[in-house]
Design a protein around this motif. Structure first.
Motif, PDB file in Angstrom:
ATOM      1  N   UNK A  18       0.838  -1.214   0.000  1.00  0.00           N
ATOM      2  CA  UNK A  18       0.000   0.000   0.000  1.00  0.00           C
ATOM      3  C   UNK A  18       0.862   1.249   0.000  1.00  0.00           C
ATOM      4  N   UNK A  19       1.845   1.245   0.879  1.00  0.00           N
ATOM      5  CA  UNK A  19       2.716   2.416   1.029  1.00  0.00           C
ATOM      6  C   UNK A  19       3.539   2.628  -0.235  1.00  0.00           C
ATOM      7  N   UNK A  23       3.595   5.989  -2.515  1.00  0.00           N
ATOM      8  CA  UNK A  23       4.844   6.699  -2.823  1.00  0.00           C
ATOM      9  C   UNK A  23       5.032   6.819  -4.333  1.00  0.00           C
ATOM     10  N   UNK A  24       4.745   5.745  -5.053  1.00  0.00           N
ATOM     11  CA  UNK A  24       4.887   5.769  -6.512  1.00  0.00           C
ATOM     12  C   UNK A  24       3.898   6.736  -7.141  1.00  0.00           C
ATOM     13  N   UNK A  25       2.655   6.730  -6.670  1.00  0.00           N
ATOM     14  CA  UNK A  25       1.632   7.620  -7.218  1.00  0.00           C
ATOM     15  C   UNK A  25       1.992   9.086  -7.033  1.00  0.00           C
ATOM     16  N   UNK A  26       2.644   9.401  -5.935  1.00  0.00           N
ATOM     17  CA  UNK A  26       3.027  10.790  -5.667  1.00  0.00           C
ATOM     18  C   UNK A  26       4.398  11.120  -6.261  1.00  0.00           C
ATOM     19  N   UNK A  27       5.072  10.119  -6.845  1.00  0.00           N
ATOM     20  CA  UNK A  27       6.379  10.355  -7.445  1.00  0.00           C
ATOM     21  C   UNK A  27       7.457  10.659  -6.410  1.00  0.00           C
ATOM     22  N   UNK A  72      -2.227   8.407   4.637  1.00  0.00           N
ATOM     23  CA  UNK A  72      -2.817   9.718   4.920  1.00  0.00           C
ATOM     24  C   UNK A  72      -1.729  10.776   5.040  1.00  0.00           C
ATOM     25  N   UNK A  73      -0.639  10.446   5.705  1.00  0.00           N
ATOM     26  CA  UNK A  73       0.480  11.377   5.869  1.00  0.00           C
ATOM     27  C   UNK A  73       1.050  11.764   4.500  1.00  0.00           C
ATOM     28  N   UNK A  74       1.294  10.764   3.662  1.00  0.00           N
ATOM     29  CA  UNK A  74       1.834  11.022   2.326  1.00  0.00           C
ATOM     30  C   UNK A  74       0.888  11.945   1.560  1.00  0.00           C
ATOM     31  N   UNK A  75      -0.391  11.664   1.646  1.00  0.00           N
ATOM     32  CA  UNK A  75      -1.366  12.463   0.918  1.00  0.00           C
ATOM     33  C   UNK A  75      -1.387  13.907   1.411  1.00  0.00           C
TER      34      UNK A  75
END
Length: 144
Positions: A18-19, A23-27, A72-75
């Motif tokens: 998931x993580x 991370x990949x989606x946000x680059x 959530x933190x990454x987002x």
């Protein structure tokens, strides 16, 4: 200071996947540190001393534990709205809003007639639209 991001994980972990997807989606570039759950590293024990579990995201020395909390933190930290407000024309934000508007269509909720998780996840961001208008110079370009 550039972001320093490390992921403590083990490859077969579904929660770690998931993580990695987030991370990949946000680059986001990160260092992956493989953990042996039978012989946990001192770093894992230091970063997650209570539960001693993976995944753990370490962002500039700060540990974030539990995959959904990490997500959530990454987002929040790498949120496209914040990046869009920092740009001069807000094109990224406008495109994101248009995509969401297209998915919503004429339905009252993203799930159709029932309020759901996705709808709930957008409520806090709705309060930011005025800020996007004011500081992001996007008022004239926003959908609806």
């Amino acid at each position: 200071m550039a972001d320093e991001v490390t992921l403590l994980n083990t490859r077969p972990s579904l929660f770690g996947i998931r993580v990695k997807i987030a991370l990949a989606e946000k680059g986001i570039e990160y260092v992956h540190k493989e953990e042996n759950l039978q012989d946990k590293s001192p770093l894992l024990l230091k970063m997650n001393p209570i539960h001693k579990k993976i995944p753990v995201l370490i962002h500039n020395g700060k540990p974030i534990c539990e995959s959904l909390v990490i997500f959530q933190y990454i987002d929040e930290v790498y949120d496209s709205g914040r990046r869009a407000v920092m740009t001069t024309d807000g094109k990224e934000l406008i495109e994101s809003l248009k995509l969401l508007e297209g998915e919503l269509g004429e339905k009252p909720y993203f799930g159709g007639e029932k309020f759901g998780y996705l709808d709930l996840s957008f409520i806090p961001f709705y309060t930011l639209f005025n800020s996007f208008d004011t500081y992001g110079n996007v008022a004239a370009k926003k959908p609806r």
